[in-house]
Design a protein around this motif. Structure first.
Motif, short mmCIF file in Angstrom:
data_model
loop_
_atom_site.label_atom_id
_atom_site.label_comp_id
_atom_site.label_asym_id
_atom_site.label_seq_id
_atom_site.Cartn_x
_atom_site.Cartn_y
_atom_site.Cartn_z
N ALA A 21 -3.86 -6.50 3.17
CA ALA A 21 -2.40 -6.37 3.14
C ALA A 21 -1.98 -4.98 2.71
CB ALA A 21 -1.82 -7.43 2.20
N ILE A 24 -2.58 -2.58 5.68
CA ILE A 24 -1.56 -2.76 6.71
C ILE A 24 -0.21 -2.22 6.24
CG2 ILE A 24 -0.26 -4.47 8.04
CD1 ILE A 24 -2.74 -6.24 8.01
N SER A 25 0.14 -2.49 4.98
CA SER A 25 1.40 -2.00 4.43
C SER A 25 1.45 -0.48 4.42
CB SER A 25 1.60 -2.54 3.01
OG SER A 25 1.63 -3.95 3.00
N VAL A 28 2.20 0.70 7.88
CA VAL A 28 3.62 0.48 8.21
C VAL A 28 4.49 1.52 7.51
CG1 VAL A 28 5.55 -1.12 7.99
CG2 VAL A 28 3.29 -1.98 8.62
N ILE A 334 7.63 -5.78 2.66
CA ILE A 334 6.54 -5.58 3.63
C ILE A 334 5.20 -5.98 3.02
CG2 ILE A 334 5.24 -3.84 4.91
CD1 ILE A 334 7.89 -2.30 5.25
N ILE A 335 4.96 -5.54 1.78
CA ILE A 335 3.70 -5.86 1.12
C ILE A 335 3.57 -7.36 0.89
CG2 ILE A 335 2.33 -5.52 -0.97
CD1 ILE A 335 3.54 -2.75 -1.22
N GLY A 337 5.02 -9.80 2.51
CA GLY A 337 4.85 -10.49 3.78
C GLY A 337 3.44 -10.36 4.34
N THR A 338 2.89 -9.16 4.26
CA THR A 338 1.53 -8.97 4.77
C THR A 338 0.50 -9.70 3.91
OG1 THR A 338 1.46 -6.85 3.57
CG2 THR A 338 1.98 -6.78 5.92
N ILE A 339 0.77 -9.82 2.62
CA ILE A 339 -0.14 -10.57 1.76
C ILE A 339 -0.19 -12.03 2.18
CG2 ILE A 339 -0.40 -11.53 -0.57
CD1 ILE A 339 0.39 -8.84 -1.70
N LEU A 341 0.49 -13.35 5.17
CA LEU A 341 -0.24 -13.47 6.45
C LEU A 341 -1.74 -13.26 6.25
CD1 LEU A 341 2.17 -11.51 8.83
CD2 LEU A 341 1.86 -13.98 8.70
N ALA A 342 -2.10 -12.26 5.47
CA ALA A 342 -3.52 -11.95 5.27
C ALA A 342 -4.24 -13.07 4.54
CB ALA A 342 -3.67 -10.63 4.51
#
Length: 404
Positions: A21, A24-25, A28, A334-335, A337-339, A341-342
């Motif tokens: 995450a 990816i963050s 982004v 963003i962080i 949200g990616t956490i 999903l990950a």
């Protein structure tokens, strides 16, 4: 060595999810023109003076307490194979009614606090109980019913706040209930800073932190070390198999949702009893939905949920310093949200790897012998005679993808 391997298997998926995450963050942030290293520097900057540093820690701990309770409420239902998406509505309705009851009664300090807590837990349990009754009597999916009850709970809370429980003057920009008398306030833990020789911050460290710790311990013991916890996990794996083994699956659904709702009722109390002392239009919202992410990251384990709550609290606290530094606070979103999903992907990968290893090894773990203990995290779900003989198929994993 076995304990170390168990801990490593438990932490592998969430740690991997957080690392992915963050990567990816960072990508982004670069894409939107933000220096990720500068953002990280601002996020970990707790200030220059001891008072500023201790204050930052207090802010994180105060934010982590309701997130921890929200994660526990979701995790209890997850262990049963239930999605309690209604935690948001349960805690909001419980908080407004607890605030109204706390302002309406006059009792000595300890009794006043107990009365407010009991009201909040009862309201949360009753609202979650509606979901359970609909599921066991009419077969209504708890996902659908709990989401719909969220809107009803929020509407009812709004009606109570602007009507029967309103305490603010007509025309006020912020509508609140009446203030709870001081006898209903939860004492802070700021005395600990003096005892430890640290700077005493201007903010109050919520005393409700102690209640959250007690609730976490009780949930851990209940799920891991009791017959009820074993029945809960067995029913979550296969309701039909558990019923064939003598477990009342319908009763377990109702009991589990009542416990989940009762814990959800506590979520708003740290802010209510520790700082605000009333419920208003600006009361903290969204904790129920964040609780789902916290439970996922913590893999339904109270200790893991505590660490996940601290991480999300750290990220929430970083939003204001980021804005001051001219960096969009959406970086935090963003962080987070990616956490989410990950961690979902990492849990699923870990589950499939563990299952393949178990199949290739030709060994499948048998269910516990009624002592309430659970198989290793990341291992294949129990499929012993008590579960497979009744259904002809192996049990299923919990909603997070981790083994129960």
């Amino acid at each position: 060595m076995t304990a170390v391997r168990k801990l490593g298997a438990t932490l592998l998926a969430p740690v991997l999810a957080v690392v992915i995450a963050l990567v990816i963050s960072a990508v982004v942030m670069v894409a939107i023109g933000v220096d990720p290293f500068r953002a990280l520097e601002v996020m970990v900057d707790f200030g220059e003076t001891p008072t500023q540093q201790v204050t930052a820690i207090v802010v994180i701990l105060n934010r982590a307490v309701p997130l921890f309770l929200a994660g526990l409420a979701v995790a209890v239902a997850f262990r049963m194979g239930l999605f309690n998406i209604g935690v948001e509505g349960q805690y909001r309705l419980a908080t407004v009614l607890a605030a109204g009851a706390g302002a309406a009664i006059s009792l000595p300090g300890p009794l006043h606090l107990v009365a407010i807590i009991v009201v909040a837990m009862l309201v949360g349990a009753v609202w979650a109980g509606i979901v359970a009754v609909l599921k066991v009597t009419r077969g209504v999916s708890e996902v659908i019913s709990s989401i719909m009850l969220n809107f009803i709970a929020l509407g009812l809370a709004s009606f109570l706040l602007t009507g029967p429980l309103r305490g603010s003057e007509p025309g006020a920009s912020i509508i609140t209930t009446k203030d709870i008398p001081e006898s209903g306030w939860f004492p802070s833990l700021n005395g600990l800073f003096d005892a430890l020789g640290l700077a005493n911050p201007p903010r109050q460290l919520y005393g409700f932190l102690l209640v959250a710790v007690v609730v976490g311990v009780v949930v851990a013991v209940l799920v891991k070390r009791t017959r009820f916890g074993f029945d809960l996990r067995a029913t979550g794996m296969s309701a039909s198999a558990a019923s064939a083994s003598g477990v009342d699956a319908k009763r377990m659904v109702i009991t589990t949702m009542l416990i989940s709702g009762a814990i959800a009722g506590l979520i708003g109390l740290p802010d209510l009893l520790g700082s605000d002392h009333n419920y208003g239009t600006e009361f903290t919202s969204g904790l129920g939905f964040l609780g789902i992410a916290v439970a996922l990251l913590g893999r339904n384990n109270p200790l893991g949920i505590a660490l996940a709550a601290l991480l999300f609290a750290f990220l929430d606290r970083a939003a204001v310093p980021l804005q001051i530094a001219g960096i969009p606070s959406s970086v935090v979103t963003i962080i987070q949200g990616t956490i989410v999903l990950a961690v979902v992907i990492a849990n699923e990968v870990a589950r499939r790897v563990a299952r393949r290893q178990a199949e290739s090894g030709g060994a499948v773990a048998a269910p516990p012998a009624g002592d309430g203990s659970s198989p290793e995290a990341g291992s294949a779900p129990p499929t012993g005679p008590a579960l497979t003989n009744a259904t002809g198929a192996a049990g299923r994993t919990d909603p997070t993808g981790s083994a129960q």
